[in-house]
Design an enzyme around this catalytic site. Structure first.
Site, mmCIF file in Angstrom:
data_model
loop_
_atom_site.group_PDB
_atom_site.id
_atom_site.type_symbol
_atom_site.label_atom_id
_atom_site.label_comp_id
_atom_site.label_asym_id
_atom_site.label_seq_id
_atom_site.Cartn_x
_atom_site.Cartn_y
_atom_site.Cartn_z
ATOM 1 N N HIS A 1 0.810 -1.221 0.000
ATOM 2 C CA HIS A 1 0.000 0.000 0.000
ATOM 3 C C HIS A 1 0.844 1.274 0.000
ATOM 4 C CE1 HIS A 1 -3.708 -2.105 0.323
ATOM 5 N NE2 HIS A 1 -3.547 -2.522 1.574
ATOM 6 N N ASP B 1 -3.074 -10.456 -2.640
ATOM 7 C CA ASP B 1 -3.643 -9.936 -1.394
ATOM 8 C C ASP B 1 -5.103 -9.539 -1.646
ATOM 9 O OD1 ASP B 1 -2.389 -8.589 1.369
ATOM 10 O OD2 ASP B 1 -4.166 -7.549 0.634
ATOM 11 N N HIS C 1 -6.615 -6.976 -0.585
ATOM 12 C CA HIS C 1 -6.672 -5.539 -0.804
ATOM 13 C C HIS C 1 -5.788 -5.166 -1.996
ATOM 14 C CE1 HIS C 1 -7.401 -6.148 3.564
ATOM 15 N NE2 HIS C 1 -8.366 -5.272 3.343
ATOM 16 N N ASP D 1 -5.020 -12.695 3.139
ATOM 17 C CA ASP D 1 -6.247 -12.193 3.750
ATOM 18 C C ASP D 1 -7.478 -12.380 2.870
ATOM 19 O OD1 ASP D 1 -4.993 -10.385 2.066
ATOM 20 O OD2 ASP D 1 -5.006 -8.720 3.488
#
Length: 308
Positions: free
Chosen positions: A122, A159, A161, A243
């Site tokens: 991120h 991931d 996200h 995740d």
């Protein structure tokens, strides 16, 4: 050949707040999951400024350093915190990813996995966010290009996200194919299929909440794997977030350990066909500890089997 594992106890010194999902117990869970595997276990070196500066300006490094608290913790973003050891921990993450690339490209290991915290995908050029300080996967990709002289590198980010930082840092970089699957809508809000990069070298595969393994595998087969085959990378890097697991508390996909195993196996198939088995996997998210341990074991188990 062997599979290398890079990690370091300095990563335990990164901040851990009560109830915060990004905690040092994550690395303990990873260690538990990998305990039975025969890996080349190496200490993660400290990443230096020269590598960080490939993706982040000096003022970003300075801001992180100046924000470090003498004691306790400090908040640098809405959900990103620092403790006195956070900069060193983040440098271990950068150093691990770069050392793994060096080792694999130098023929010292068939593939590698790095287990450090905080994660990285991120982090944008001048923005620490989403628990992340430096974007280790993007830094490693640029190192492979500029230090090792590669012409093409692929990054696959699974991931849950979206790796907004990786996408932003590599938006104008035609030598890197960035392919990412992510739940949408979900933090950080980017990752639409229409986001394709300045050179058409970005592939985003948004997945609706509840998407299970069969649908994920079909999406990768249709949208990601053909692009990797066409791109012919000389190295494949993985932003390995776990995740998307059905048990993870921060999202709503429905993957299981077998799905990570199958996805890793197909990526290794491509690596064997295209780039002499060279894969470097970098730990990103994954916040249910038993699911993280089991998923990492499944993922790295395939790397070990295929790298032998």
């Amino acid at each position: 050949m062997v599979t290398a594992l890079f990690t370091h106890s300095d990563c335990d010194d990164h901040v851990e707040l009560p109830s915060h999902p990004e905690q040092r117990a994550r690395l303990a869970a990873v260690a538990l999951g990998l305990a039975g595997l025969d890996l080349l276990r190496l200490p993660a070196p400290l990443g230096d400024d020269a590598d960080i500066l490939r993706c982040h300006p000096q003022r970003h490094i300075d801001r992180v350093r100046q924000s470090l608290p003498a004691l306790g913790w400090a908040q640098i973003d809405g959900d990103t915190y620092l403790s006195p050891g956070s900069l060193t921990a983040a440098r271990r993450g950068v150093g691990a990813a770069c050392a793994a690339v060096d080792l694999v490209l130098g023929g010292g290991a068939a593939n590698a996995f790095t287990a450090t915290r905080p994660p990285g995908h991120h982090a944008e050029a001048e923005t620490a966010m989403g628990f992340f300080l430096f974007n280790s996967i993007a830094i490693a990709a640029i190192r492979a290009l500029e230090v090792h002289g590669l012409s093409r590198v692929a990054i696959v980010d699974f991931d849950v996200h979206h790796g907004n930082g990786t996408q932003a840092l590599l938006w104008d970089e035609p030598r890197v194919l960035f392919a990412s699957s992510q739940q949408m809508p979900l933090y950080p809000g980017s990752g639409a299929a229409s986001e394709t990069g300045a050179q058409g070298q970005i592939v985003n595969v948004p997945l609706r909440a509840g998407t299970g393994g069969a649908e994920m595998r079909a999406a990768y087969a249709a949208q990601v794997f053909p692009r990797i085959e066409a791109f012919q990378p000389e190295l494949i890097l993985l932003s390995a977030g776990f995740d998307a697991h059905a048990c993870d508390p921060l999202a709503g996909l429905n993957w299981r350990e077998a799905d990570y195993q199958a996805l890793t196996g197909r990526i290794c198939d491509l690596a064997e066909q295209i780039c002499d088995r060279r894969v470097v996997s970098v730990l990103e998210g994954g916040y249910d500890l038993p699911a993280l341990a089991a998923s990492v074991a499944a993922h790295v188990g395939v790397l070990q089997e295929r790298g032998a």
